[in-house]
Design an enzyme around this catalytic site. Structure first.
Site, PDB file in Angstrom:
ATOM      1  N   PHE A  84      45.018  37.569  34.810  1.00 22.11           N
ATOM      2  CA  PHE A  84      45.242  38.954  35.249  1.00 22.11           C
ATOM      3  C   PHE A  84      44.452  39.997  34.452  1.00 22.11           C
ATOM      4  O   PHE A  84      44.382  41.152  34.850  1.00 22.11           O
ATOM      5  CB  PHE A  84      46.731  39.326  35.242  1.00 22.11           C
ATOM      6  CG  PHE A  84      47.566  38.542  36.210  1.00 22.11           C
ATOM      7  CD1 PHE A  84      47.474  38.773  37.573  1.00 22.11           C
ATOM      8  CD2 PHE A  84      48.422  37.546  35.773  1.00 22.11           C
ATOM      9  CE1 PHE A  84      48.225  38.040  38.477  1.00 22.11           C
ATOM     10  CE2 PHE A  84      49.179  36.801  36.661  1.00 22.11           C
ATOM     11  CZ  PHE A  84      49.083  37.051  38.023  1.00 22.11           C
TER      12      PHE A  84
ATOM     13  N   TYR B 117      39.052  35.497  37.687  1.00 21.97           N
ATOM     14  CA  TYR B 117      38.336  36.400  38.589  1.00 21.97           C
ATOM     15  C   TYR B 117      36.915  35.889  38.775  1.00 21.97           C
ATOM     16  O   TYR B 117      36.298  35.387  37.838  1.00 21.97           O
ATOM     17  CB  TYR B 117      38.302  37.814  38.016  1.00 21.97           C
ATOM     18  CG  TYR B 117      39.652  38.469  37.860  1.00 21.97           C
ATOM     19  CD1 TYR B 117      40.485  38.663  38.959  1.00 21.97           C
ATOM     20  CD2 TYR B 117      40.090  38.913  36.617  1.00 21.97           C
ATOM     21  CE1 TYR B 117      41.727  39.284  38.817  1.00 21.97           C
ATOM     22  CE2 TYR B 117      41.328  39.539  36.467  1.00 21.97           C
ATOM     23  CZ  TYR B 117      42.145  39.711  37.569  1.00 21.97           C
ATOM     24  OH  TYR B 117      43.366  40.322  37.430  1.00 21.97           O
TER      25      TYR B 117
ATOM     26  N   HIS C  68      54.039  37.021  44.125  1.00 23.76           N
ATOM     27  CA  HIS C  68      52.832  37.359  43.387  1.00 23.76           C
ATOM     28  C   HIS C  68      52.596  38.868  43.432  1.00 23.76           C
ATOM     29  O   HIS C  68      52.914  39.520  44.436  1.00 23.76           O
ATOM     30  CB  HIS C  68      51.643  36.619  44.013  1.00 23.76           C
ATOM     31  CG  HIS C  68      50.426  36.591  43.163  1.00 23.76           C
ATOM     32  ND1 HIS C  68      49.523  37.639  43.130  1.00 23.76           N
ATOM     33  CD2 HIS C  68      49.956  35.659  42.296  1.00 23.76           C
ATOM     34  CE1 HIS C  68      48.551  37.339  42.286  1.00 23.76           C
ATOM     35  NE2 HIS C  68      48.783  36.151  41.760  1.00 23.76           N
TER      36      HIS C  68
ATOM     37  N   ASP D 235      43.397  31.131  39.184  1.00 19.86           N
ATOM     38  CA  ASP D 235      42.092  30.841  38.599  1.00 19.86           C
ATOM     39  C   ASP D 235      41.429  32.153  38.196  1.00 19.86           C
ATOM     40  O   ASP D 235      41.902  33.227  38.557  1.00 19.86           O
ATOM     41  CB  ASP D 235      41.208  29.984  39.519  1.00 19.86           C
ATOM     42  CG  ASP D 235      40.818  30.677  40.811  1.00 19.86           C
ATOM     43  OD1 ASP D 235      41.484  31.666  41.199  1.00 19.86           O
ATOM     44  OD2 ASP D 235      39.858  30.228  41.453  1.00 19.86           O
TER      45      ASP D 235
END
Length: 225
Positions: free
Chosen positions: A80, A69, A189, A67
């Site tokens: 990202f 930031y 991740h 989701d």
């Protein structure tokens, strides 16, 4: 979201999805949040930015985030990524480190990776909005149905797409992808909590370009200016 002149474009692919009850309920939820003075990221104009910068016809690579930031001014509609004047988040710092180690590309001074999107990298979060300072606050509100549909449409209507699935959340989307038509690369991740467990050294960026070259597609220029 701007429509495209191509016969297959995001607006045509998603127009029926916008009419479904879950999406209407999602819009009602977002309206209520705003009416209650909740701050929502990213700004409305950037919610669909991943699709706007990467037209359906151009997709070569899909990177799936979780989701947006939730800090002030960070989210910009691309997973990202942050705008140039924002501090580079830790996960993106680790992505840059892996690109440097994989391809010997210089580590950028900012976190705007929109140039990847413009080359055909769909930077898609599973959830497209979030309440300020409240991670995952808009999960299970309907966005996941919407973005799952996007992944399914790509899987069904495209060929030879490279899907980069980093972490368990992204890897839970694997069942939506036809692995007989597409390439799936998996790794932990890039978060500081898991990057040392196999994200570092995964070489997904050189592997992606190798797969694109094999299927007569232009490689991605992963360097950021």
């Amino acid at each position: 979201m701007n429509s495209s002149e191509n016969p297959i474009n995001w607006r045509n692919l998603l127009k029926e999805e916008f009419k479904k009850s879950y999406f209407q309920e999602l819009q009602t939820f977002l309206s209520e949040e705003r009416r209650n003075k909740k701050v929502i990221y990213p700004p409305r104009s950037e919610i669909f930015r991943a699709l706007e910068l990467c037209p359906f016809q151009k997709i070569k690579v899909v990177i799936i985030g979780q989701d947006p930031y939730h800090g002030p001014g960070q989210a910009n509609g691309l997973c990202f990524s942050v705008h140039k004047n924002k501090t580079i988040p830790p996960s993106l710092q680790n992505i840059y480190k892996e690109i440097h180690n994989d391809l010997n590309i210089s580590i950028p001074s900012h976190g705007d990776i929109s140039s990847w999107a413009e080359q055909g990298v769909l930077l898609l979060n599973a959830t497209l909005t979030v309440q300020a300072h409240s991670p995952a606050s808009h999960s299970r509100k309907g966005w996941e149905h919407f973005t799952d549909h996007i992944i399914e449409e790509i899987s069904q209507k495209k060929e030879h797409i490279v899907f980069l699935l980093w972490g368990r959340h992204a890897q839970n989307k694997e069942h939506l992808i036809d692995d007989k038509k597409h390439f799936i690369l998996k790794a932990p991740h890039p978060s500081p909590f898991s990057a040392n467990s196999g994200f570092f050294g995964c070489k997904h960026f050189s592997k992606t370009n190798h797969l694109l070259t094999l299927t007569e597609q232009e490689p991605i220029n992963w360097s950021i200016k």
